[in-house]
Design a protein around this motif. Sequence first.
Motif, PDB file in Angstrom:
ATOM      1  N   ALA A  38      -3.732   9.932   0.179  1.00  0.00           N
ATOM      2  CA  ALA A  38      -4.378   8.921  -0.625  1.00  0.00           C
ATOM      3  C   ALA A  38      -3.549   7.728  -0.121  1.00  0.00           C
ATOM      4  O   ALA A  38      -2.355   7.677  -0.116  1.00  0.00           O
ATOM      5  CB  ALA A  38      -4.402   9.029  -1.979  1.00  0.00           C
ATOM      6  N   ASP A  39      -4.361   6.682  -0.161  1.00  0.00           N
ATOM      7  CA  ASP A  39      -3.743   5.159   0.032  1.00  0.00           C
ATOM      8  C   ASP A  39      -4.312   4.494  -1.092  1.00  0.00           C
ATOM      9  O   ASP A  39      -5.408   4.387  -1.312  1.00  0.00           O
ATOM     10  CB  ASP A  39      -4.233   4.526   1.505  1.00  0.00           C
ATOM     11  CG  ASP A  39      -3.862   5.283   2.668  1.00  0.00           C
ATOM     12  OD1 ASP A  39      -2.698   5.782   2.790  1.00  0.00           O
ATOM     13  OD2 ASP A  39      -4.574   5.449   3.497  1.00  0.00           O
ATOM     14  N   TYR A  40      -3.378   3.827  -1.788  1.00  0.00           N
ATOM     15  CA  TYR A  40      -3.743   2.818  -2.805  1.00  0.00           C
ATOM     16  C   TYR A  40      -2.713   1.513  -2.647  1.00  0.00           C
ATOM     17  O   TYR A  40      -1.779   1.561  -2.302  1.00  0.00           O
ATOM     18  CB  TYR A  40      -3.691   3.478  -4.039  1.00  0.00           C
ATOM     19  CG  TYR A  40      -2.325   4.162  -4.593  1.00  0.00           C
ATOM     20  CD1 TYR A  40      -1.509   3.200  -5.366  1.00  0.00           C
ATOM     21  CD2 TYR A  40      -1.894   5.218  -4.256  1.00  0.00           C
ATOM     22  CE1 TYR A  40      -0.333   3.801  -5.763  1.00  0.00           C
ATOM     23  CE2 TYR A  40      -0.684   5.816  -4.509  1.00  0.00           C
ATOM     24  CZ  TYR A  40       0.202   5.036  -5.328  1.00  0.00           C
ATOM     25  OH  TYR A  40       1.452   5.396  -5.756  1.00  0.00           O
ATOM     26  N   GLU A  41      -3.384   0.697  -3.418  1.00  0.00           N
ATOM     27  CA  GLU A  41      -2.363  -0.659  -3.307  1.00  0.00           C
ATOM     28  C   GLU A  41      -1.593  -0.895  -4.904  1.00  0.00           C
ATOM     29  O   GLU A  41      -2.158  -0.183  -5.840  1.00  0.00           O
ATOM     30  CB  GLU A  41      -3.436  -1.879  -3.362  1.00  0.00           C
ATOM     31  CG  GLU A  41      -4.086  -2.125  -2.268  1.00  0.00           C
ATOM     32  CD  GLU A  41      -4.953  -3.374  -2.044  1.00  0.00           C
ATOM     33  OE1 GLU A  41      -4.885  -4.144  -1.015  1.00  0.00           O
ATOM     34  OE2 GLU A  41      -5.881  -3.609  -3.067  1.00  0.00           O
ATOM     35  N   PHE A  42      -0.512  -1.254  -4.688  1.00  0.00           N
ATOM     36  CA  PHE A  42       0.107  -1.160  -6.062  1.00  0.00           C
ATOM     37  C   PHE A  42       0.974  -2.618  -5.913  1.00  0.00           C
ATOM     38  O   PHE A  42       0.994  -3.452  -4.901  1.00  0.00           O
ATOM     39  CB  PHE A  42       1.212   0.004  -6.014  1.00  0.00           C
ATOM     40  CG  PHE A  42       2.387  -0.026  -4.970  1.00  0.00           C
ATOM     41  CD1 PHE A  42       3.579  -0.282  -5.416  1.00  0.00           C
ATOM     42  CD2 PHE A  42       1.994   0.242  -3.720  1.00  0.00           C
ATOM     43  CE1 PHE A  42       4.835  -0.356  -4.499  1.00  0.00           C
ATOM     44  CE2 PHE A  42       2.899   0.244  -2.686  1.00  0.00           C
ATOM     45  CZ  PHE A  42       4.494  -0.041  -3.153  1.00  0.00           C
TER      46      PHE A  42
ATOM     47  N   ASP B 167       0.684  -4.020   4.126  1.00  0.00           N
ATOM     48  CA  ASP B 167      -0.667  -4.392   3.922  1.00  0.00           C
ATOM     49  C   ASP B 167      -1.652  -3.397   4.827  1.00  0.00           C
ATOM     50  O   ASP B 167      -0.793  -2.544   5.543  1.00  0.00           O
ATOM     51  CB  ASP B 167      -1.202  -5.728   4.280  1.00  0.00           C
ATOM     52  CG  ASP B 167      -0.485  -6.084   5.561  1.00  0.00           C
ATOM     53  OD1 ASP B 167      -0.491  -5.539   6.568  1.00  0.00           O
ATOM     54  OD2 ASP B 167      -0.271  -7.408   5.997  1.00  0.00           O
ATOM     55  N   THR B 168      -2.982  -3.516   4.692  1.00  0.00           N
ATOM     56  CA  THR B 168      -3.773  -2.579   5.556  1.00  0.00           C
ATOM     57  C   THR B 168      -3.766  -2.914   7.200  1.00  0.00           C
ATOM     58  O   THR B 168      -3.695  -1.592   7.858  1.00  0.00           O
ATOM     59  CB  THR B 168      -5.384  -2.915   5.388  1.00  0.00           C
ATOM     60  OG1 THR B 168      -5.614  -4.296   5.777  1.00  0.00           O
ATOM     61  CG2 THR B 168      -5.684  -2.368   3.980  1.00  0.00           C
TER      62      THR B 168
ATOM     63  N   ASN C  89       5.842  10.448   1.050  1.00  0.00           N
ATOM     64  CA  ASN C  89       5.787   9.327   0.116  1.00  0.00           C
ATOM     65  C   ASN C  89       6.292   7.927   0.672  1.00  0.00           C
ATOM     66  O   ASN C  89       7.282   7.794   1.100  1.00  0.00           O
ATOM     67  CB  ASN C  89       6.296   9.313  -1.121  1.00  0.00           C
ATOM     68  CG  ASN C  89       6.274   8.119  -2.125  1.00  0.00           C
ATOM     69  OD1 ASN C  89       5.435   7.264  -2.132  1.00  0.00           O
ATOM     70  ND2 ASN C  89       7.217   8.264  -3.097  1.00  0.00           N
TER      71      ASN C  89
ATOM     72  N   ILE D   4       0.907  -1.077   0.093  1.00  0.00           N
ATOM     73  CA  ILE D   4      -0.115   0.028   0.043  1.00  0.00           C
ATOM     74  C   ILE D   4       0.844   1.358   0.039  1.00  0.00           C
ATOM     75  O   ILE D   4       1.873   1.348   0.814  1.00  0.00           O
ATOM     76  CB  ILE D   4      -0.687  -0.055   1.318  1.00  0.00           C
ATOM     77  CG1 ILE D   4      -1.815  -1.110   1.303  1.00  0.00           C
ATOM     78  CG2 ILE D   4      -1.651   1.392   1.176  1.00  0.00           C
ATOM     79  CD1 ILE D   4      -2.846  -1.277   2.347  1.00  0.00           C
ATOM     80  N   ARG D   5       0.616   2.353  -0.842  1.00  0.00           N
ATOM     81  CA  ARG D   5       1.274   3.417  -1.132  1.00  0.00           C
ATOM     82  C   ARG D   5       0.501   4.420  -0.159  1.00  0.00           C
ATOM     83  O   ARG D   5      -0.726   4.542  -0.236  1.00  0.00           O
ATOM     84  CB  ARG D   5       1.448   3.882  -2.370  1.00  0.00           C
ATOM     85  CG  ARG D   5       2.275   5.462  -2.591  1.00  0.00           C
ATOM     86  CD  ARG D   5       3.729   5.306  -2.519  1.00  0.00           C
ATOM     87  NE  ARG D   5       4.252   4.384  -3.207  1.00  0.00           N
ATOM     88  CZ  ARG D   5       5.407   3.921  -3.287  1.00  0.00           C
ATOM     89  NH1 ARG D   5       6.039   3.967  -2.238  1.00  0.00           N
ATOM     90  NH2 ARG D   5       5.952   2.810  -4.151  1.00  0.00           N
ATOM     91  N   HIS D   6       1.140   5.140   0.690  1.00  0.00           N
ATOM     92  CA  HIS D   6       0.562   6.125   1.601  1.00  0.00           C
ATOM     93  C   HIS D   6       1.065   7.649   1.122  1.00  0.00           C
ATOM     94  O   HIS D   6       2.414   7.719   1.540  1.00  0.00           O
ATOM     95  CB  HIS D   6       0.555   5.713   2.945  1.00  0.00           C
ATOM     96  CG  HIS D   6       0.097   6.800   3.885  1.00  0.00           C
ATOM     97  ND1 HIS D   6      -1.032   7.008   4.288  1.00  0.00           N
ATOM     98  CD2 HIS D   6       0.819   7.821   4.870  1.00  0.00           C
ATOM     99  CE1 HIS D   6      -1.298   8.069   4.975  1.00  0.00           C
ATOM    100  NE2 HIS D   6      -0.316   8.505   5.551  1.00  0.00           N
TER     101      HIS D   6
END
Length: 97
Positions: free
Chosen positions: A93-97, A64-65, A59, A2-4
Amino acid sequence: MIRHLVLFKLNEGVERDDPQVVAGAEAFRALGDRIPELRFWECAWNISDRPIAYDFAINSAVEDTAALQRYLEHPAHQAGVALWREFATWVMADYEF
Protein backbone atom coordinates in the motif's frame (compact mmCIF):
# COMPACT_ATOMS: atom_id res chain seq x y z
CA MET A 1 5.22 12.44 1.90
CA ILE A 2 4.22 8.98 0.76
CA ARG A 3 4.35 5.92 3.00
CA HIS A 4 5.21 2.70 1.14
CA LEU A 5 4.28 -0.46 3.05
CA VAL A 6 4.94 -4.02 1.90
CA LEU A 7 4.09 -7.30 3.64
CA PHE A 8 5.71 -10.52 2.42
CA LYS A 9 4.47 -14.08 2.86
CA LEU A 10 6.98 -16.87 2.35
CA ASN A 11 5.81 -19.58 -0.01
CA GLU A 12 4.73 -22.92 1.43
CA GLY A 13 7.73 -24.92 2.63
CA VAL A 14 10.13 -21.95 2.57
CA GLU A 15 11.83 -21.10 5.88
CA ARG A 16 13.48 -17.91 7.08
CA ASP A 17 16.89 -19.56 7.30
CA ASP A 18 16.83 -20.73 3.67
CA PRO A 19 19.94 -19.19 2.04
CA GLN A 20 17.91 -17.44 -0.69
CA VAL A 21 15.60 -15.94 1.94
CA VAL A 22 18.58 -14.74 3.99
CA ALA A 23 20.02 -13.14 0.85
CA GLY A 24 16.68 -11.49 0.06
CA ALA A 25 16.34 -10.04 3.56
CA GLU A 26 19.91 -8.73 3.42
CA ALA A 27 19.27 -7.14 0.01
CA PHE A 28 16.27 -5.26 1.40
CA ARG A 29 18.04 -4.25 4.61
CA ALA A 30 20.73 -2.56 2.52
CA LEU A 31 18.29 -0.43 0.51
CA GLY A 32 17.97 2.26 3.17
CA ASP A 33 21.60 3.23 2.65
CA ARG A 34 21.64 2.78 -1.12
CA ILE A 35 18.60 4.66 -2.43
CA PRO A 36 18.70 8.43 -1.89
CA GLU A 37 14.94 8.89 -2.42
CA LEU A 38 14.19 7.03 0.82
CA ARG A 39 13.44 9.46 3.66
CA PHE A 40 12.60 6.63 6.07
CA TRP A 41 13.45 2.94 5.85
CA GLU A 42 12.89 -0.04 8.08
CA CYS A 43 12.31 -3.72 7.47
CA ALA A 44 12.12 -6.71 9.78
CA TRP A 45 10.78 -10.18 10.34
CA ASN A 46 7.33 -10.41 11.89
CA ILE A 47 7.26 -11.61 15.51
CA SER A 48 3.57 -12.59 15.57
CA ASP A 49 2.49 -16.20 15.12
CA ARG A 50 -1.14 -15.41 14.31
CA PRO A 51 -2.50 -17.35 11.31
CA ILE A 52 -3.23 -14.18 9.32
CA ALA A 53 0.24 -12.72 9.89
CA TYR A 54 2.69 -12.08 7.08
CA ASP A 55 6.36 -12.96 7.51
CA PHE A 56 8.41 -9.86 6.63
CA ALA A 57 7.56 -6.17 6.46
CA ILE A 58 8.95 -3.03 4.85
CA ASN A 59 7.90 0.39 6.11
CA SER A 60 9.35 3.28 4.14
CA ALA A 61 8.68 6.85 3.09
CA VAL A 62 9.55 9.01 0.10
CA GLU A 63 8.93 12.67 -0.66
CA ASP A 64 6.42 12.37 -3.53
CA THR A 65 5.17 10.18 -6.38
CA ALA A 66 8.22 10.99 -8.53
CA ALA A 67 10.53 9.83 -5.75
CA LEU A 68 8.43 6.70 -5.29
CA GLN A 69 8.80 5.89 -8.97
CA ARG A 70 12.57 6.41 -8.84
CA TYR A 71 12.77 4.13 -5.80
CA LEU A 72 10.69 1.43 -7.50
CA GLU A 73 12.87 1.59 -10.63
CA HIS A 74 16.20 1.74 -8.77
CA PRO A 75 18.43 -1.22 -9.74
CA ALA A 76 19.03 -2.21 -6.10
CA HIS A 77 15.28 -2.33 -5.45
CA GLN A 78 14.67 -4.30 -8.63
CA ALA A 79 17.40 -6.79 -7.65
CA GLY A 80 15.80 -7.32 -4.24
CA VAL A 81 12.37 -7.80 -5.79
CA ALA A 82 13.81 -10.40 -8.19
CA LEU A 83 15.16 -12.37 -5.22
CA TRP A 84 11.89 -12.26 -3.27
CA ARG A 85 9.85 -13.22 -6.33
CA GLU A 86 11.49 -16.66 -6.14
CA PHE A 87 10.19 -17.55 -2.66
CA ALA A 88 7.41 -15.20 -1.55
CA THR A 89 4.29 -13.26 -2.44
CA TRP A 90 3.41 -9.82 -1.13
CA VAL A 91 0.84 -7.08 -0.74
CA MET A 92 1.56 -3.39 -0.60
CA ALA A 93 0.00 0.00 0.00
CA ASP A 94 1.13 3.54 -0.75
CA TYR A 95 -0.55 6.48 0.95
CA GLU A 96 0.07 10.17 1.52
CA PHE A 97 0.64 11.43 5.04
